[in-house]
Write a protein that holds these residues in place. Sequence first.
Motif, PDB file in Angstrom:
ATOM      1  N   LYS A 273      38.148   5.335  31.643  1.00 17.30           N
ATOM      2  CA  LYS A 273      39.315   5.964  32.340  1.00 17.30           C
ATOM      3  C   LYS A 273      40.153   6.988  31.140  1.00 17.30           C
ATOM      4  O   LYS A 273      40.323   6.432  29.987  1.00 17.30           O
ATOM      5  CB  LYS A 273      40.277   5.736  33.207  1.00 17.30           C
ATOM      6  CG  LYS A 273      39.700   5.007  34.410  1.00 17.30           C
ATOM      7  CD  LYS A 273      40.863   4.307  35.362  1.00 17.30           C
ATOM      8  CE  LYS A 273      40.122   3.802  36.625  1.00 17.30           C
ATOM      9  NZ  LYS A 273      41.241   3.026  37.581  1.00 17.30           N
ATOM     10  N   ALA A 274      40.373   8.471  31.341  1.00 14.68           N
ATOM     11  CA  ALA A 274      41.076   8.931  30.250  1.00 14.68           C
ATOM     12  C   ALA A 274      42.038   9.849  30.951  1.00 14.68           C
ATOM     13  O   ALA A 274      41.985  10.220  32.012  1.00 14.68           O
ATOM     14  CB  ALA A 274      40.024   9.955  29.550  1.00 14.68           C
ATOM     15  N   CYS A 275      43.057   9.953  30.270  1.00 13.08           N
ATOM     16  CA  CYS A 275      44.295  10.791  30.738  1.00 13.08           C
ATOM     17  C   CYS A 275      44.194  12.190  30.119  1.00 13.08           C
ATOM     18  O   CYS A 275      44.178  12.315  28.827  1.00 13.08           O
ATOM     19  CB  CYS A 275      45.510  10.035  30.428  1.00 13.08           C
ATOM     20  SG  CYS A 275      46.977  10.528  31.404  1.00 13.08           S
ATOM     21  N   PHE A 276      44.728  13.500  30.970  1.00 14.38           N
ATOM     22  CA  PHE A 276      44.822  14.716  30.443  1.00 14.38           C
ATOM     23  C   PHE A 276      45.813  15.224  31.108  1.00 14.38           C
ATOM     24  O   PHE A 276      46.593  14.870  32.042  1.00 14.38           O
ATOM     25  CB  PHE A 276      43.428  15.512  30.920  1.00 14.38           C
ATOM     26  CG  PHE A 276      42.253  15.014  30.138  1.00 14.38           C
ATOM     27  CD1 PHE A 276      41.784  15.549  29.030  1.00 14.38           C
ATOM     28  CD2 PHE A 276      41.394  13.985  30.842  1.00 14.38           C
ATOM     29  CE1 PHE A 276      40.602  15.227  28.609  1.00 14.38           C
ATOM     30  CE2 PHE A 276      40.493  13.500  30.152  1.00 14.38           C
ATOM     31  CZ  PHE A 276      40.008  14.142  29.063  1.00 14.38           C
ATOM     32  N   LEU A 277      46.539  16.110  30.388  1.00 13.00           N
ATOM     33  CA  LEU A 277      47.274  17.235  30.765  1.00 13.00           C
ATOM     34  C   LEU A 277      46.708  18.410  31.175  1.00 13.00           C
ATOM     35  O   LEU A 277      46.212  19.014  30.247  1.00 13.00           O
ATOM     36  CB  LEU A 277      48.612  17.434  29.657  1.00 13.00           C
ATOM     37  CG  LEU A 277      49.596  16.343  29.505  1.00 13.00           C
ATOM     38  CD1 LEU A 277      50.536  16.998  28.465  1.00 13.00           C
ATOM     39  CD2 LEU A 277      50.336  16.083  30.731  1.00 13.00           C
ATOM     40  N   ILE A 278      46.787  18.959  32.398  1.00 17.36           N
ATOM     41  CA  ILE A 278      45.982  19.982  32.932  1.00 17.36           C
ATOM     42  C   ILE A 278      47.268  21.210  33.003  1.00 17.36           C
ATOM     43  O   ILE A 278      48.234  21.366  33.567  1.00 17.36           O
ATOM     44  CB  ILE A 278      45.519  19.672  34.393  1.00 17.36           C
ATOM     45  CG1 ILE A 278      45.070  18.638  34.442  1.00 17.36           C
ATOM     46  CG2 ILE A 278      44.850  21.127  34.745  1.00 17.36           C
ATOM     47  CD1 ILE A 278      44.622  18.387  35.803  1.00 17.36           C
ATOM     48  N   SER A 279      46.884  22.418  32.398  1.00 14.24           N
ATOM     49  CA  SER A 279      47.202  23.822  32.630  1.00 14.24           C
ATOM     50  C   SER A 279      46.358  24.662  32.901  1.00 14.24           C
ATOM     51  O   SER A 279      45.242  24.737  32.447  1.00 14.24           O
ATOM     52  CB  SER A 279      48.057  24.112  31.194  1.00 14.24           C
ATOM     53  OG  SER A 279      48.957  22.967  30.445  1.00 14.24           O
ATOM     54  N   GLY A 280      46.830  25.624  33.876  1.00 13.48           N
ATOM     55  CA  GLY A 280      45.697  26.667  34.376  1.00 13.48           C
ATOM     56  C   GLY A 280      46.689  27.653  34.739  1.00 13.48           C
ATOM     57  O   GLY A 280      47.906  27.729  35.177  1.00 13.48           O
ATOM     58  N   LYS A 281      45.997  29.007  34.714  1.00 12.00           N
ATOM     59  CA  LYS A 281      46.931  30.088  35.344  1.00 12.00           C
ATOM     60  C   LYS A 281      45.834  31.024  36.229  1.00 12.00           C
ATOM     61  O   LYS A 281      44.626  30.933  36.033  1.00 12.00           O
ATOM     62  CB  LYS A 281      47.282  30.921  34.224  1.00 12.00           C
ATOM     63  CG  LYS A 281      46.309  31.577  33.200  1.00 12.00           C
ATOM     64  CD  LYS A 281      47.045  32.219  32.124  1.00 12.00           C
ATOM     65  CE  LYS A 281      47.642  33.654  32.486  1.00 12.00           C
ATOM     66  NZ  LYS A 281      47.903  34.460  31.499  1.00 12.00           N
ATOM     67  N   PRO A 282      46.353  31.590  37.205  1.00  9.16           N
ATOM     68  CA  PRO A 282      45.441  32.487  38.113  1.00  9.16           C
ATOM     69  C   PRO A 282      44.855  33.545  37.228  1.00  9.16           C
ATOM     70  O   PRO A 282      45.267  34.319  36.618  1.00  9.16           O
ATOM     71  CB  PRO A 282      46.421  33.074  39.267  1.00  9.16           C
ATOM     72  CG  PRO A 282      47.498  33.137  38.565  1.00  9.16           C
ATOM     73  CD  PRO A 282      47.596  31.840  37.619  1.00  9.16           C
ATOM     74  N   VAL A 283      43.425  33.903  37.648  1.00  8.35           N
ATOM     75  CA  VAL A 283      42.722  34.907  37.229  1.00  8.35           C
ATOM     76  C   VAL A 283      42.927  36.175  38.159  1.00  8.35           C
ATOM     77  O   VAL A 283      42.382  35.767  39.526  1.00  8.35           O
ATOM     78  CB  VAL A 283      41.316  34.560  36.711  1.00  8.35           C
ATOM     79  CG1 VAL A 283      40.523  35.941  36.409  1.00  8.35           C
ATOM     80  CG2 VAL A 283      41.325  33.631  35.972  1.00  8.35           C
ATOM     81  N   LYS A 284      42.933  37.390  37.996  1.00  8.62           N
ATOM     82  CA  LYS A 284      43.147  38.417  39.087  1.00  8.62           C
ATOM     83  C   LYS A 284      42.209  39.548  38.593  1.00  8.62           C
ATOM     84  O   LYS A 284      41.916  39.864  37.360  1.00  8.62           O
ATOM     85  CB  LYS A 284      44.762  38.701  39.251  1.00  8.62           C
ATOM     86  CG  LYS A 284      45.478  37.770  39.686  1.00  8.62           C
ATOM     87  CD  LYS A 284      46.984  38.321  39.603  1.00  8.62           C
ATOM     88  CE  LYS A 284      47.994  37.189  40.093  1.00  8.62           C
ATOM     89  NZ  LYS A 284      49.253  37.714  40.173  1.00  8.62           N
ATOM     90  N   ASP A 285      41.837  40.323  39.675  1.00 12.08           N
ATOM     91  CA  ASP A 285      40.997  41.434  39.594  1.00 12.08           C
ATOM     92  C   ASP A 285      41.787  42.716  39.344  1.00 12.08           C
ATOM     93  O   ASP A 285      42.942  42.690  39.343  1.00 12.08           O
ATOM     94  CB  ASP A 285      39.994  41.530  40.751  1.00 12.08           C
ATOM     95  CG  ASP A 285      40.550  41.707  42.159  1.00 12.08           C
ATOM     96  OD1 ASP A 285      41.750  41.991  42.225  1.00 12.08           O
ATOM     97  OD2 ASP A 285      39.794  41.616  42.966  1.00 12.08           O
ATOM     98  N   LYS A 286      41.159  44.024  39.381  1.00 13.93           N
ATOM     99  CA  LYS A 286      42.011  45.097  39.079  1.00 13.93           C
ATOM    100  C   LYS A 286      42.983  45.508  40.388  1.00 13.93           C
ATOM    101  O   LYS A 286      43.880  46.023  40.333  1.00 13.93           O
ATOM    102  CB  LYS A 286      40.617  46.275  39.098  1.00 13.93           C
ATOM    103  CG  LYS A 286      39.867  46.589  40.208  1.00 13.93           C
ATOM    104  CD  LYS A 286      38.964  47.617  39.895  1.00 13.93           C
ATOM    105  CE  LYS A 286      38.115  47.987  41.171  1.00 13.93           C
ATOM    106  NZ  LYS A 286      37.111  49.132  40.639  1.00 13.93           N
ATOM    107  N   ASN A 287      42.631  44.876  41.481  1.00 17.79           N
ATOM    108  CA  ASN A 287      43.341  45.008  42.592  1.00 17.79           C
ATOM    109  C   ASN A 287      44.288  43.888  42.858  1.00 17.79           C
ATOM    110  O   ASN A 287      45.060  43.819  43.771  1.00 17.79           O
ATOM    111  CB  ASN A 287      42.492  45.006  43.837  1.00 17.79           C
ATOM    112  CG  ASN A 287      41.712  46.416  43.915  1.00 17.79           C
ATOM    113  OD1 ASN A 287      41.712  47.142  43.496  1.00 17.79           O
ATOM    114  ND2 ASN A 287      40.253  45.937  44.410  1.00 17.79           N
ATOM    115  N   ASN A 288      44.479  43.181  41.684  1.00 19.64           N
ATOM    116  CA  ASN A 288      45.691  42.227  41.593  1.00 19.64           C
ATOM    117  C   ASN A 288      45.388  40.937  42.520  1.00 19.64           C
ATOM    118  O   ASN A 288      46.448  40.195  43.132  1.00 19.64           O
ATOM    119  CB  ASN A 288      47.336  42.760  41.835  1.00 19.64           C
ATOM    120  CG  ASN A 288      48.148  41.628  41.347  1.00 19.64           C
ATOM    121  OD1 ASN A 288      47.949  41.221  40.147  1.00 19.64           O
ATOM    122  ND2 ASN A 288      49.167  41.696  41.754  1.00 19.64           N
TER     123      ASN A 288
END
Length: 699
Positions: A273-288
């Motif tokens: 087993k391994a431990c991670f810190l997850i970070s993410g952000k939304p990806v948006k198209d030209k119409n938001n």
Amino acid sequence: MEKQHNHETMTFADEHKEPDPLDVKTQGNTMNPWKILITDDEKDVHYITEKVLADFIFKGKKAAFLHAYSKKESETIIRENPDIAIVLLDVVLETENAGLELIHYIREELGNSIIQIVIRTGQPGFAPEQSIINKYDINDYRLKTELTAQKLHTLVTTSLRSYQVKSNLQKELEKRKQIELSLRKSQKRLKDIVTSIGDWIWEIDTKLRYTYISQNINSITGYSYKELIGNNFFTLMTKESRISTAETINKNIAKAEAFNNIEMWIQKKDGTKACFLISGKPVKDKNNLVTGYRGVNKDITDLKKAEKEKATLISQLRQAQRLEAIGTLAGGIAHDFNNILGAILGYTQLLQMDIHENEKAMHYTRKILGGCDRAKNLILQILDFSRHNKKNNEMIAVSLSTVTKESLKLLRSSIPSSIKIRTEISEDSGYILADPAQINHMIVNLCTNAYQAIGDNQGTITIKTNQLEIDHQTIFSQSALPDLDPGNYITISVIDDGQGISPEIMDKIFEPYFTTKRGGDGTGLGLAVVHGIVTQCNGQITIKSSKGKGTEFTVYFPKYIKEKEDTDVIINGTAGQGQKIIFIDDEDALVELGESMLEKLGYNPVAMKSGLEALEIIQKSPSKFDIVITDMTMPDIQGTQLAGKIKKIRPDLPVILSTGFSNIADSENASPAGIDAVIAKPFTMNSLARAINKVLVKI
């Protein structure tokens, strides 16, 4: 605008040397060092930063430092050094927004999105963190006052990793320039990844399926890119992480919000087993509209292990302190109990000398003496625990059944209530030659190993003690026995109905650092320590186990024949010839008892409660007395101190020390200076007579 200097920045040396703005240091590895531009109008910041990172090495290369004190100097250095990896930037330089203008120059005018820009500011009011990160596309934002040496090392390491990954990604993008749409998408991906660069980069679509995974995924998880691409985002998470982490992430995704530094555990392909810190952000198209998420998982397994080890050490320290306090209290109780027991034992023996013709009364007094003997052994066990009666790791006669019972009392609270503890411990399994603390440690380790094998399931741990006589015929007829010499042995067995041990690892379980536990739950030292303790006691240990059917550990110790003290009266009549003996003890009952015993033995006693008063009498008439018997622990003077003063007055006057600390009493030659013999409390008529005879023979 005049800048308000922040004087809370740490100083690492008293000396100060103004760095040359264009001086690139390349000590150590001179081949392509990591170039770091320090842009700050405070000379101390340049000096301290370079001092802290003087021995910094990443990927086998040292850091080379460039120095600028204004936006203009920085622009010149960046144009002349396109391979700069990191810019450590203050916001307020020659103007309030000069630092932000420099960021605009790097990102927009030069079109450089690879350089890692880290803002270090002492005035956060001029540049709020989140707005700067979002607007100016920087990699990190730190206050100077919170940036310690360790954090600066970590920050530079993370930034260089980001720089290296970004450089590799940019090379990949350059190969796709002929496809304009693909290039724009990759550039956007690159820009977003820079904000949260780490060990494991990923993208998912709106159905939480992987659409991109960084190429190093195999070295991190053991799974290949093809095995994971298209799978659900939560595929590798452990059951516990899915419960605690998935809900939080799903809530953020439902609101189209970013999530940062969420902790999760995954299970790798090899089962670890391994431990991670997850970070993410939304990806948006030209119409938001949200088309997915992209982010990074940072491996913090080593940090979690270190935190757990630290917590364990703190817990062990507190336990040691608690046991030390209990041991001190136990030693004091044992001392007082010794005095009480001494009075009971002594007066019972005196009574026996007066009623020896009354068989019924003698039977009763023998029962009293038997109880005194058991109480005396109990006191020895208490003193073993308090560590007053021996040096560390000294082998003494240990009752295995007694130590086992005491160990299980302490262990019960740490074993889950779902696990039953069954005992088959004989009242007196006999003695072994060992260190009681180590035997306690061995039992605790074996029982801990047993309940961890059962885990969260219901189960039973059985502890047995037994006596065994092994002759040549037994050795040949029972193949399960270890390689033992013929003789008498005492055994202890710890049996569990847990998961058992598979045959392929049976030969490894006593190896140091070998463990089957995952996720940093085991050190691999428990059974290795057990094996070391058993070997030190000249014992042997065997294992019987099969997968899914439990395990049985059996330890064989050579039986130790302890010389039993005869508490019954064997001295009839007197042994002395009227010699004058001073008897000193601060307990009234023991003073009276000592006087009566000495009279019965044919001596002329002078019984006293004060060591200092006895010293005065000896000073007045040094030749009047034949022997001095003194208690070790008294309120006005210690027995050993009194002996030293007596020897200065009359060196040939024998001094016998009476003490409840058996490490002194058990030694063949009395170690304290000025002591001719030692008698252990509670003493009997016989032991008192033997001690007196011992010193009289020397006169």
